[in-house]
Design a protein around this motif. Structure first.
Motif, short mmCIF file in Angstrom:
data_model
loop_
_atom_site.label_atom_id
_atom_site.label_comp_id
_atom_site.label_asym_id
_atom_site.label_seq_id
_atom_site.Cartn_x
_atom_site.Cartn_y
_atom_site.Cartn_z
N SER A 87 36.31 14.56 17.98
CA SER A 87 36.00 14.27 18.97
C SER A 87 36.40 12.45 19.18
O SER A 87 36.40 12.03 18.06
CB SER A 87 34.88 14.29 19.72
OG SER A 87 33.72 13.84 18.78
N THR A 90 31.09 10.64 18.76
CA THR A 90 30.42 11.99 18.31
C THR A 90 28.91 11.20 18.20
O THR A 90 28.93 10.38 17.37
CB THR A 90 30.84 12.47 17.11
OG1 THR A 90 32.19 13.11 17.35
CG2 THR A 90 29.61 13.78 16.89
N LYS A 126 38.26 22.23 24.60
CA LYS A 126 37.37 21.50 23.82
C LYS A 126 35.83 21.87 24.46
O LYS A 126 34.90 22.22 23.84
CB LYS A 126 37.34 20.24 23.79
CG LYS A 126 38.48 20.04 22.70
CD LYS A 126 38.74 18.55 22.51
CE LYS A 126 39.85 18.51 21.39
NZ LYS A 126 39.86 16.96 20.98
N THR A 127 35.93 21.81 25.58
CA THR A 127 34.69 22.36 26.43
C THR A 127 34.14 23.51 26.10
O THR A 127 32.91 23.77 25.96
CB THR A 127 34.81 22.16 28.02
OG1 THR A 127 35.19 20.99 28.37
CG2 THR A 127 33.50 22.27 28.87
N TYR A 130 33.12 23.67 22.26
CA TYR A 130 31.90 22.62 21.84
C TYR A 130 30.53 23.34 22.23
O TYR A 130 29.59 23.39 21.78
CB TYR A 130 31.84 21.42 22.36
CG TYR A 130 32.94 20.42 21.85
CD1 TYR A 130 33.11 20.41 20.19
CD2 TYR A 130 33.58 19.51 22.75
CE1 TYR A 130 34.32 19.45 20.00
CE2 TYR A 130 34.54 18.41 22.13
CZ TYR A 130 34.66 18.66 20.82
OH TYR A 130 35.66 17.84 20.34
N TYR A 138 27.99 17.44 26.48
CA TYR A 138 29.59 16.84 26.35
C TYR A 138 29.76 16.05 27.61
O TYR A 138 29.54 16.35 28.68
CB TYR A 138 30.23 18.35 26.66
CG TYR A 138 31.84 18.13 26.64
CD1 TYR A 138 32.62 17.44 25.46
CD2 TYR A 138 32.56 18.33 27.97
CE1 TYR A 138 33.90 17.27 25.59
CE2 TYR A 138 33.93 18.16 27.92
CZ TYR A 138 34.68 17.83 26.77
OH TYR A 138 36.03 17.57 26.78
N ARG A 140 33.18 13.96 29.40
CA ARG A 140 34.42 14.01 29.50
C ARG A 140 34.88 12.60 30.42
O ARG A 140 34.31 12.64 31.44
CB ARG A 140 35.10 15.13 30.16
CG ARG A 140 36.76 15.06 30.23
CD ARG A 140 37.22 16.37 30.92
NE ARG A 140 37.15 16.24 32.32
CZ ARG A 140 36.61 16.82 33.37
NH1 ARG A 140 35.87 17.77 33.26
NH2 ARG A 140 36.73 16.52 34.45
N TYR A 163 28.58 25.13 29.34
CA TYR A 163 27.93 23.81 29.92
C TYR A 163 27.93 24.11 31.37
O TYR A 163 28.56 24.63 32.05
CB TYR A 163 29.14 22.67 29.67
CG TYR A 163 28.89 22.20 28.12
CD1 TYR A 163 28.00 21.78 27.56
CD2 TYR A 163 30.02 22.40 27.40
CE1 TYR A 163 27.79 21.19 26.32
CE2 TYR A 163 30.02 21.94 26.08
CZ TYR A 163 28.91 21.20 25.50
OH TYR A 163 29.17 21.09 24.36
#
Length: 188
Positions: A87, A90, A126-127, A130, A138, A140, A163
């Motif tokens: 990422s 992090t 990736k959402t 993760y 998370y 973005r 999420y």
């Protein structure tokens, strides 16, 4: 050979965790491993890198002694098939600084800065990865056409492993979770 391109053999072979762990940092730089396959990441722009660094510095300062924020290192999402993501920022447990590989249980927050070519990966793929790995937060960051970044925040629903939408910030991030932090992105 004509106009056909021949892909190198390494692009067709799955990489195991043991193989990857034997590679140098230089060999691992600029790639991620998804379901055992190497995914090459293009070099990020200076604006992208600066934005990630500003966020990492602010998060690191606000996190307190229990957490560190850093850029550009692997998080091992799963061993088989191997999936490592790198990422843009992090936030991880300070007591895990010497633990390699960094695993989701060490991570509090990941931040991805969306760039041309990473839109679908950062917004969707990736959402999901993760969230399934159990990373609690998370963020973005979208680099809007106006030049003022937009930061979308998400909070993990641990039961569903997805999420939920959090706050959206323009220019200045004033987040309260996972800890209080204020970042002026207008200064970019």
């Amino acid at each position: 050979m004509g106009a056909e391109m021949i892909a190198p053999g390494w692009m067709h072979d799955q990489v195991t965790a043991d193989q990857y762990d034997s590679w140098s940092e230089e060999q691992c730089s600029g790639i991620e491993i998804v379901d055992g396959m190497i995914v090459v990441s293009p070099s990020a722009s200076k604006r992208h890198n600066r934005l990630a660094r500003i966020l990492a510095n602010a998060l690191d300062a606000a996190a307190g002694p229990e957490w560190n924020a850093d850029t550009d290192f692997d998080v091992r999402l799963q061993d088989v098939p191997l999936s490592n993501r790198r990422s843009d920022v992090t936030v991880y447990r300070a007591d895990a600084i010497d633990i390699t590989p960094t695993r989701p249980e060490h991570v509090l927050l990941v931040v991805e800065v969306v760039s041309p070519g990473s839109e679908t990966t950062d917004r969707v793929v990736k959402t999901d990865q993760y969230a399934r790995a159990g990373i609690p937060f998370y963020w973005r960051v979208e680099q809007a056409a106006t030049g003022v970044p937009l930061v979308y925040t998400y909070v993990l629903d641990p039961a569903a492993r997805v999420y939920r939408d959090g706050d959206v910030f323009t220019g200045v991030v004033k987040a309260v979770a996972p800890f209080a932090v204020e970042v002026d992105l207008d200064a970019l």
